[in-house]
Write an enzyme that holds these catalytic residues in place. Structure first.
Site, PDB file in Angstrom:
ATOM      1  N   TYR A  44      -0.571   0.530  10.945  1.00 26.29           N
ATOM      2  CA  TYR A  44      -0.622  -0.312   8.980  1.00 26.29           C
ATOM      3  C   TYR A  44       0.695   0.303   8.384  1.00 26.29           C
ATOM      4  CZ  TYR A  44      -2.839  -0.166   4.930  1.00 26.29           C
ATOM      5  OH  TYR A  44      -3.039  -0.807   3.270  1.00 26.29           O
ATOM      6  N   SER A  91       0.636  -0.775   0.132  1.00 26.89           N
ATOM      7  CA  SER A  91      -0.315   0.363   0.223  1.00 26.89           C
ATOM      8  C   SER A  91       0.602   1.215   0.472  1.00 26.89           C
ATOM      9  CB  SER A  91      -1.069  -0.005   1.231  1.00 26.89           C
ATOM     10  OG  SER A  91      -1.284   0.987   1.631  1.00 26.89           O
TER      11      SER A  91
END
Length: 323
Positions: free
Chosen positions: A183, A157
């Site tokens: 994350y 990501s």
């Protein structure tokens, strides 16, 4: 042509004219979103897909479109896999190894994002434990099944820009918990894992890459509240306006899954091996300049080969298993 693909390309556009009959593919996270679409597109072009999911009943219902669109010998079977439990990961790997059937492509698609602070069954912070450590053990255990000419695609990501990995405090032992930082660490780990896996396996003809699917509204964002999301979008659009760019637009799920299938089944192996891809192409390094959350580019620390080796060694120590 492959070089004509971009941010708005869909899975079906990327795979147009591609015959995957006889290919066998493992896709994790086939109970919703990108995993289902990835499996559907591959099976529609003839691939035999093994879909992994924690909730098999949910996955069975979710993958109805995969079975409906399967063609040219394609199909899907399901295997139980809870990435937040290394016992489950090892059991799933054992089942796949016992079958002895090779894979031409492994797509490590499953993941969680911005979760509240918590731990996996084995005591790892939820996001690093699920997104990186679970996949690390699964993929390395089944690596002998990946045939020469095969590939590993890790779903990463642009969130990797939030943080480099913390090799000495993966469970936030030294810093306050921040869901975005957690994350970011896990997504950087996904990229570094691909870099080192590629280095270790390319001599036998197996390559690995990491991809950013783009901004898509799926179940992945269930822990991000509406207020937080709206504030984030407002900030992104303000930054884009300053640059003279149009407002941010979400990708559709078929657009979001396109880079995974492009990197796994369409792009040249030497083009994507050890690299980071987005919008159906290999992206560039970003070190300075004005960078919005939706800008293209990868941070150098995520592709650092020495950092990748160090993460590999640390992860082996964390799980008590060498590969």
């Amino acid at each position: 042509m492959a070089d004509s693909f971009g941010a708005t390309s869909t899975t079906d556009e990327v795979l147009a004219g591609v015959n995957l009959r006889g290919k066998r593919v493992l896709v994790t996270g086939v109970s919703a979103g990108l995993g289902v679409e990835t499996a559907r597109a591959l099976a529609a072009h003839g691939a035999q897909v093994v879909g992994a999911a924690r909730d098999l009943a949910k996955a069975e219902a979710a993958t109805a479109p995969v079975r409906a669109d399967a063609a040219n010998g394609g199909g899907i079977e399901l295997v139980e896999l809870d990435l937040a439990s290394l016992a489950s990961v090892r059991a799933a790997a054992d089942r796949l190894l016992d079958s002895g059937k090779p894979f031409d492509l492994v797509i490590a698609n499953a993941g969680v994002m911005a979760t509240p602070f918590g731990h996996t069954i084995d005591g790892f912070e939820t996001q690093i434990g699920t997104n990186h450590i679970g996949h690390f053990v699964l993929v390395n255990r089944i690596a002998p099944l990946i045939a020469s000419g095969g590939r590993l695609v890790n779903l990463a990501s642009s969130g990797h820009r939030y943080a480099d990995v913390d090799l000495d405090g993966p469970n936030f032992e030294r810093t306050p918990y921040d869901p975005r930082v957690a994350y970011g660490r896990s997504k950087t780990a996904n990229i570094l894992f691909a870099v080192e896996f590629d280095r270790r396996h390319r001599e036998r003809g197996v390559r690995a890459t990491a991809v950013h699917p783009g901004g898509i509204q799926t179940e992945l964002g269930r822990h991000v509240g509406e207020e937080t999301l709206n504030a984030m979008l407002a900030s992104i659009n303000a930054d884009l306006a300053k640059l003279g760019e149009p407002p941010f637009q979400w990708k559709t799920i078929p657009q979001g899954a396109a880079t995974s299938v492009w990197a796994g089944a369409v792009a040249r192996a030497d083009e994507v091996g050890g690299r980071y891809c987005e919008n159906c192409h290999v992206t560039t390094l970003i070190t300075d300049g004005v960078i919005t959350p939706v800008s293209e580019g990868v941070r150098p620390y995520a592709l650092d080969p020495e950092r990748a080796k160090a993460l590999w060694a640390k992860t082996e120590a964390w799980v008590g298993e060498s590969f």
